[in-house]
Scaffold this motif. Structure first.
Motif, PDB file in Angstrom:
ATOM      1  N   GLN A   1      -5.315 -13.962  -2.364  1.00  0.00           N
ATOM      2  CA  GLN A   1      -4.321 -13.515  -1.389  1.00  0.00           C
ATOM      3  C   GLN A   1      -2.909 -13.651  -1.944  1.00  0.00           C
ATOM      4  O   GLN A   1      -2.054 -12.785  -1.724  1.00  0.00           O
ATOM      5  CB  GLN A   1      -4.471 -14.312  -0.097  1.00  0.00           C
ATOM      6  N   MET A   2      -2.666 -14.729  -2.672  1.00  0.00           N
ATOM      7  CA  MET A   2      -1.359 -14.914  -3.300  1.00  0.00           C
ATOM      8  C   MET A   2      -1.060 -13.766  -4.261  1.00  0.00           C
ATOM      9  O   MET A   2       0.036 -13.197  -4.270  1.00  0.00           O
ATOM     10  CB  MET A   2      -1.304 -16.245  -4.050  1.00  0.00           C
ATOM     11  N   GLY A   3      -2.054 -13.436  -5.085  1.00  0.00           N
ATOM     12  CA  GLY A   3      -1.878 -12.343  -6.034  1.00  0.00           C
ATOM     13  C   GLY A   3      -1.605 -11.030  -5.338  1.00  0.00           C
ATOM     14  O   GLY A   3      -0.750 -10.243  -5.780  1.00  0.00           O
ATOM     15  N   GLN A   4      -2.289 -10.778  -4.220  1.00  0.00           N
ATOM     16  CA  GLN A   4      -2.086  -9.525  -3.491  1.00  0.00           C
ATOM     17  C   GLN A   4      -0.690  -9.459  -2.878  1.00  0.00           C
ATOM     18  O   GLN A   4      -0.046  -8.410  -2.869  1.00  0.00           O
ATOM     19  CB  GLN A   4      -3.141  -9.382  -2.385  1.00  0.00           C
ATOM     20  N   ILE A   5      -0.208 -10.612  -2.390  1.00  0.00           N
ATOM     21  CA  ILE A   5       1.150 -10.663  -1.843  1.00  0.00           C
ATOM     22  C   ILE A   5       2.162 -10.321  -2.925  1.00  0.00           C
ATOM     23  O   ILE A   5       3.089  -9.526  -2.711  1.00  0.00           O
ATOM     24  CB  ILE A   5       1.451 -12.062  -1.262  1.00  0.00           C
ATOM     25  N   LEU A   6       1.986 -10.895  -4.108  1.00  0.00           N
ATOM     26  CA  LEU A   6       2.919 -10.645  -5.213  1.00  0.00           C
ATOM     27  C   LEU A   6       2.872  -9.173  -5.648  1.00  0.00           C
ATOM     28  O   LEU A   6       3.906  -8.588  -5.995  1.00  0.00           O
ATOM     29  CB  LEU A   6       2.588 -11.555  -6.394  1.00  0.00           C
ATOM     30  N   GLU A   7       1.696  -8.580  -5.635  1.00  0.00           N
ATOM     31  CA  GLU A   7       1.584  -7.164  -5.985  1.00  0.00           C
ATOM     32  C   GLU A   7       2.232  -6.293  -4.914  1.00  0.00           C
ATOM     33  O   GLU A   7       2.969  -5.348  -5.231  1.00  0.00           O
ATOM     34  CB  GLU A   7       0.119  -6.779  -6.152  1.00  0.00           C
ATOM     35  N   ASP A   8       1.974  -6.603  -3.649  1.00  0.00           N
ATOM     36  CA  ASP A   8       2.539  -5.815  -2.544  1.00  0.00           C
ATOM     37  C   ASP A   8       4.063  -5.887  -2.520  1.00  0.00           C
ATOM     38  O   ASP A   8       4.730  -4.917  -2.158  1.00  0.00           O
ATOM     39  CB  ASP A   8       1.987  -6.313  -1.200  1.00  0.00           C
ATOM     40  N   LYS A   9       4.603  -7.033  -2.918  1.00  0.00           N
ATOM     41  CA  LYS A   9       6.058  -7.213  -2.931  1.00  0.00           C
ATOM     42  C   LYS A   9       6.685  -6.684  -4.223  1.00  0.00           C
ATOM     43  O   LYS A   9       7.879  -6.842  -4.448  1.00  0.00           O
ATOM     44  CB  LYS A   9       6.398  -8.700  -2.779  1.00  0.00           C
ATOM     45  N   LYS A  10       5.862  -6.055  -5.057  1.00  0.00           N
ATOM     46  CA  LYS A  10       6.318  -5.463  -6.321  1.00  0.00           C
ATOM     47  C   LYS A  10       6.952  -6.501  -7.249  1.00  0.00           C
ATOM     48  O   LYS A  10       8.019  -6.292  -7.842  1.00  0.00           O
ATOM     49  CB  LYS A  10       7.290  -4.301  -6.058  1.00  0.00           C
ATOM     50  N   ILE A  11       6.243  -7.627  -7.387  1.00  0.00           N
ATOM     51  CA  ILE A  11       6.659  -8.680  -8.310  1.00  0.00           C
ATOM     52  C   ILE A  11       5.813  -8.642  -9.572  1.00  0.00           C
ATOM     53  O   ILE A  11       6.305  -8.900 -10.680  1.00  0.00           O
ATOM     54  CB  ILE A  11       6.544 -10.066  -7.646  1.00  0.00           C
ATOM     55  N   ILE A  12       4.522  -8.324  -9.432  1.00  0.00           N
ATOM     56  CA  ILE A  12       3.608  -8.268 -10.571  1.00  0.00           C
ATOM     57  C   ILE A  12       2.845  -6.949 -10.579  1.00  0.00           C
ATOM     58  O   ILE A  12       2.838  -6.214  -9.582  1.00  0.00           O
ATOM     59  CB  ILE A  12       2.603  -9.441 -10.544  1.00  0.00           C
ATOM     60  N   LYS A  13       2.197  -6.656 -11.692  1.00  0.00           N
ATOM     61  CA  LYS A  13       1.434  -5.411 -11.820  1.00  0.00           C
ATOM     62  C   LYS A  13       0.138  -5.437 -11.025  1.00  0.00           C
ATOM     63  O   LYS A  13      -0.215  -4.458 -10.371  1.00  0.00           O
ATOM     64  CB  LYS A  13       1.104  -5.156 -13.298  1.00  0.00           C
ATOM     65  N   SER A  14      -0.578  -6.541 -11.111  1.00  0.00           N
ATOM     66  CA  SER A  14      -1.926  -6.596 -10.542  1.00  0.00           C
ATOM     67  C   SER A  14      -2.213  -7.945  -9.905  1.00  0.00           C
ATOM     68  O   SER A  14      -2.133  -8.975 -10.570  1.00  0.00           O
ATOM     69  CB  SER A  14      -2.965  -6.306 -11.627  1.00  0.00           C
ATOM     70  N   GLY A  15      -2.534  -7.917  -8.615  1.00  0.00           N
ATOM     71  CA  GLY A  15      -2.907  -9.142  -7.930  1.00  0.00           C
ATOM     72  C   GLY A  15      -4.211  -9.712  -8.461  1.00  0.00           C
ATOM     73  O   GLY A  15      -4.384 -10.932  -8.545  1.00  0.00           O
ATOM     74  N   HIS A  16      -5.129  -8.830  -8.857  1.00  0.00           N
ATOM     75  CA  HIS A  16      -6.411  -9.281  -9.392  1.00  0.00           C
ATOM     76  C   HIS A  16      -6.219 -10.002 -10.722  1.00  0.00           C
ATOM     77  O   HIS A  16      -6.866 -11.022 -10.985  1.00  0.00           O
ATOM     78  CB  HIS A  16      -7.356  -8.091  -9.573  1.00  0.00           C
ATOM     79  N   SER A  17      -5.304  -9.492 -11.548  1.00  0.00           N
ATOM     80  CA  SER A  17      -5.032 -10.145 -12.833  1.00  0.00           C
ATOM     81  C   SER A  17      -4.395 -11.517 -12.619  1.00  0.00           C
ATOM     82  O   SER A  17      -4.673 -12.464 -13.357  1.00  0.00           O
ATOM     83  CB  SER A  17      -4.116  -9.270 -13.688  1.00  0.00           C
TER      84      SER A  17
END
Length: 442
Positions: free
Chosen positions: A100-116
């Motif tokens: 969920q943390m990774g998905q939040i970061l991806e949705d907020k356009k901080i990282i490329k991939s929440g799964h990664s």
């Protein structure tokens, strides 16, 4: 270590050298045979088998290069945008899983991939990740973000070597010291001198007139150019002198602020006034607050003509007391000014939690507040209260009415016991000056 390109060129040349050597040996044997037969030398024809081997070698090299290049380009743990060194406030709720943390970061356009991010966290120890509010940037790699979130919300942002973060609330001395720590040959003293250098101010004002609009009339007495630096990270790995540092800071800040120049000019708002808000709350909050000012300003001016209370004061109090129309009391009950009442008639009041200051200390209390049919009704009653005072003192706010400007009026509001917060005058003055609300007093 050889670069990918150099390594591939070497391999191709090596293959060509082998072919050339084989060709020379075969050609010599053929020539001897030809001369023995009495004929001249003939051009050697390459056999189909050798041609196929050569093509296969080249094909393997090309495919390997493409595959390697694709892996480099598709590195999901690399920074999303190394050039975007601005930071966003990201809140990770308690109980969030690493996925969920990774998905939040991806949705907020901080990282490329929440799964990664999830896979990296699992490999490094996902249990180290902590919930909380973070300042994160698209220029950070997954590794740096993980390190920061493992250290907890109180940790400073993790940056690549050579980067310096300038944050909201830092003093000029702290900024100068942080830069000196990262840039070899630059001292805190030289940075402070560069921030106030008149020749450099004139040069930067000419180069970035929109960013430094009003710099010559700025009332800042220390580190004047620092006021025009946007709070973000800066890559200072290539700069050598204090002047170079300042120019780099302003160049990047100018790029960040360019989308806002037209709006700021139209409303005569200085760039330093708005940078902290943009850095901490983003474009959406800036636009929402500006829209609030523009919505109520015409009515505040109308009330000013009728009740002789400064429009800037009416607007600023409404913005401050209602948290920019973001409080429940304001947004749901149209009560901009936190007006209390004893009227318990259904639909006329509501009991809510509030913060009061007793002997300078904040205390949470329950209180009954008035409900208004419209925000205009709230503003009108506020103006009438300033004019008519209250039942036990009809002249309570006489100093507010007598004030000639917003500074005098803001001070009189506290002196006349409108508010209990010892910082009320300063807060109100800052709101007015930040948004140039004094323009509505003309």
């Amino acid at each position: 270590m050889e670069s990918r390109k150099a390594r591939h060129q070497h391999e191709i040349k090596a293959a060509e050298a082998i072919n050339a050597s084989q060709h020379k040996s075969k050609y010599k044997t053929q020539s001897q045979t030809d001369n023995h037969d009495g004929g001249g030398p003939r051009k050697k024809k390459r056999g189909p088998k050798r041609r196929l081997i050569g093509l296969l070698v080249i094909l393997v090299i090309v495919i390997g290069g493409v595959f390697l290049g694709k892996n480099l380009l598709d590195n999901k743990n690399a920074a999303l945008d190394p050039e975007n060194t601005t930071f966003k406030t990201i809140k990770i709720e308690t109980g969030s899983t690493p996925a969920q943390m990774g998905q939040i970061l991806e949705d907020k356009k901080i990282i490329k991939s929440g799964h990664s991010f999830y896979k990296y966290a699992m490999s490094q120890g996902a249990e180290k990740l902590q919930a909380g509010t973070y300042q994160l940037s698209p220029s950070q790699t997954v590794e740096l973000i993980f390190s920061q979130m493992a250290a907890g919300p109180g940790a400073s942002p993790k940056l690549p070597k050579g980067y310096v973060l300038i944050s909201v609330g830092q003093t000029s001395g702290q900024v100068a010291q942080n830069i000196a720590n990262e840039v070899k040959g630059v001292s805190p003293q030289s940075m402070m001198k560069a921030f106030d250098d008149k020749a450099l101010i004139a040069k930067m004002d000419k180069k970035y007139p929109d960013l430094l609009r009003g710099v010559e009339t700025s009332k800042t007495n220390e580190a004047k150019l620092l006021d025009y630096v946007y709070p973000q990270a800066f890559d200072l790995s290539q700069v050598k002198t204090a002047d170079d540092v300042v120019e780099k800071l302003l160049t990047v800040s100018n790029t960040t602020m360019t989308p806002y120049y037209k709006t700021l000019k139209e409303n005569n708002i200085q760039t330093p006034n708005i940078m902290a808000l943009l850095a901490t709350s983003g474009k959406g909050e800036f636009e929402r607050r500006l829209a609030f000012v523009k919505k109520i300003a015409p009515y505040a001016q109308k009330l000013a003509k009728k009740y002789d209370i400064l429009a800037s004061i009416s607007i600023a109090q409404a913005a401050h007391e209602s948290n920019w129309d973001n409080s429940k009391l304001s947004s749901k009950y149209n009560n901009f000014y936190g007006v209390k009442t004893q009227d318990e008639t259904p639909g006329k009041s509501v009991v809510l939690t509030t913060t009061e200051y007793v002997d300078g200390k904040a205390e949470t209390q329950k209180a009954r507040f008035a409900i208004y049919d419209s925000w205009q009704d709230s503003m009108k009653e506020h103006a009438e209260t300033i004019v008519n005072g209250n039942t036990w003192n009809p002249t309570q706010f006489k100093d507010v009415l007598a004030a000639k400007n917003y500074k005098q009026a803001a001070k009189a509001l506290y002196d006349n016991h409108y508010a209990t917060d010892v910082n009320y005058t300063k807060l109100l003055t800052n709101v007015i000056e930040t948004w140039n609300m004094q323009q509505y007093d003309k």
